[in-house]
Design a protein around this motif. Structure first.
Motif, PDB file in Angstrom:
ATOM      1  N   SER A 197       0.827  -1.202   0.000  1.00 58.05           N
ATOM      2  CA  SER A 197       0.000   0.000   0.000  1.00 58.05           C
ATOM      3  C   SER A 197       0.864   1.255   0.000  1.00 58.05           C
ATOM      4  CB  SER A 197      -0.927   0.001   1.220  1.00 58.05           C
ATOM      5  OG  SER A 197      -1.668   1.200   1.265  1.00 58.05           O
ATOM      6  N   LEU A 198       1.912   1.261   0.821  1.00 61.92           N
ATOM      7  CA  LEU A 198       2.795   2.431   0.871  1.00 61.92           C
ATOM      8  C   LEU A 198       3.521   2.657  -0.450  1.00 61.92           C
ATOM      9  CD1 LEU A 198       4.289   1.966   4.458  1.00 61.92           C
ATOM     10  CD2 LEU A 198       2.555   3.624   3.733  1.00 61.92           C
ATOM     11  N   ALA A 199       3.809   1.588  -1.163  1.00 58.36           N
ATOM     12  CA  ALA A 199       4.537   1.691  -2.427  1.00 58.36           C
ATOM     13  C   ALA A 199       3.615   1.920  -3.626  1.00 58.36           C
ATOM     14  CB  ALA A 199       5.358   0.422  -2.653  1.00 58.36           C
ATOM     15  N   ALA A 200       2.307   1.810  -3.429  1.00 54.72           N
ATOM     16  CA  ALA A 200       1.352   1.951  -4.531  1.00 54.72           C
ATOM     17  C   ALA A 200       1.360   3.374  -5.074  1.00 54.72           C
ATOM     18  CB  ALA A 200      -0.051   1.572  -4.055  1.00 54.72           C
ATOM     19  N   PRO A 201       1.041   3.541  -6.352  1.00 54.64           N
ATOM     20  CA  PRO A 201       0.960   4.883  -6.934  1.00 54.64           C
ATOM     21  C   PRO A 201      -0.080   5.722  -6.180  1.00 54.64           C
ATOM     22  CG  PRO A 201       0.835   3.191  -8.640  1.00 54.64           C
ATOM     23  CD  PRO A 201       0.766   2.484  -7.320  1.00 54.64           C
ATOM     24  N   VAL A 202       0.154   7.021  -6.172  1.00 57.88           N
ATOM     25  CA  VAL A 202      -0.771   7.939  -5.500  1.00 57.88           C
ATOM     26  C   VAL A 202      -2.167   7.782  -6.080  1.00 57.88           C
ATOM     27  CG1 VAL A 202      -1.293  10.361  -5.051  1.00 57.88           C
ATOM     28  CG2 VAL A 202       1.066   9.573  -5.009  1.00 57.88           C
ATOM     29  N   GLY A 203      -3.153   7.730  -5.211  1.00 57.77           N
ATOM     30  CA  GLY A 203      -4.547   7.592  -5.645  1.00 57.77           C
ATOM     31  C   GLY A 203      -4.981   6.150  -5.815  1.00 57.77           C
ATOM     32  N   HIS A 204      -4.059   5.218  -5.717  1.00 58.78           N
ATOM     33  CA  HIS A 204      -4.383   3.803  -5.868  1.00 58.78           C
ATOM     34  C   HIS A 204      -4.643   3.212  -4.500  1.00 58.78           C
ATOM     35  CE1 HIS A 204      -3.447  -0.546  -6.387  1.00 58.78           C
ATOM     36  NE2 HIS A 204      -4.101  -0.364  -7.515  1.00 58.78           N
ATOM     37  N   ASN A 205      -5.814   2.723  -4.278  1.00 59.90           N
ATOM     38  CA  ASN A 205      -6.149   2.109  -2.995  1.00 59.90           C
ATOM     39  C   ASN A 205      -5.740   0.654  -3.013  1.00 59.90           C
ATOM     40  OD1 ASN A 205      -7.253   4.417  -1.935  1.00 59.90           O
ATOM     41  ND2 ASN A 205      -9.306   3.962  -2.684  1.00 59.90           N
ATOM     42  N   CYS A 206      -4.766   0.335  -2.240  1.00 56.07           N
ATOM     43  CA  CYS A 206      -4.289  -1.035  -2.146  1.00 56.07           C
ATOM     44  C   CYS A 206      -4.663  -1.567  -0.779  1.00 56.07           C
ATOM     45  CB  CYS A 206      -2.766  -1.087  -2.330  1.00 56.07           C
ATOM     46  SG  CYS A 206      -2.049  -2.747  -2.281  1.00 56.07           S
ATOM     47  N   HIS A 207      -5.815  -2.204  -0.691  1.00 56.29           N
ATOM     48  CA  HIS A 207      -6.302  -2.743   0.589  1.00 56.29           C
ATOM     49  C   HIS A 207      -6.170  -4.265   0.610  1.00 56.29           C
ATOM     50  CE1 HIS A 207      -7.856   1.003   2.135  1.00 56.29           C
ATOM     51  NE2 HIS A 207      -8.501   1.214   0.997  1.00 56.29           N
TER      52      HIS A 207
END
Length: 136
Positions: A125-135
């Protein structure tokens, strides 16, 4: 009283007293002939006012405005109330943002197995692109 005594009486550190003076939030303590700051009861009262306002989370600019109103006997209480209500609205927004952060982190922590494997939804989640919700 000297700055140390004023600090003890008000609960504001000497360092913060000097800072508040440097930004003209409070008037500088009078000086002795030897150059030491001296403070009276009214100065301590003002410092306590500032400390209480800081404890309630008011910004320095809001405190500056509140001090000005406090020292103006012809003030309108509506002006004071407007500052307080604006601050309440800011606090509500911060609470909403903090609640969202807590919920997201809680969800991510729950999704993490916390074992020896390298896969970690928190890091994903921390490494995901901005605006991408990685839950997870």
């Amino acid at each position: 009283m000297n700055i140390g005594e004023a600090s003890k009486a008000s609960g504001v550190t000497a360092k913060m007293i000097r800072y508040y003076e440097s930004i003209d939030l409070i008037k500088a303590g009078r000086r002795t002939d030897a150059g030491y700051r001296i403070y009276g009861d009214s100065d301590v009262h003002t410092l306590r006012f500032v400390k209480r306002a800081r404890t309630l989370g008011f910004s320095l600019e809001q405190i500056r405005d509140l001090l000005s109103l406090w020292q103006d006997p012809a003030r309108a209480s509506a002006d004071v109330k407007a500052i307080a209500q604006a601050h309440v609205a800011e606090l509500q927004q911060r609470i909403k943002e903090l609640t969202e952060m807590r919920d997201t982190l809680s969800h991510l922590a729950d999704a993490c197995s916390g074992d020896h494997r390298p896969d970690c939804p928190i890091l994903h989640s921390l490494a995901a692109p901005v605006g991408h919700n990685c839950h997870a």
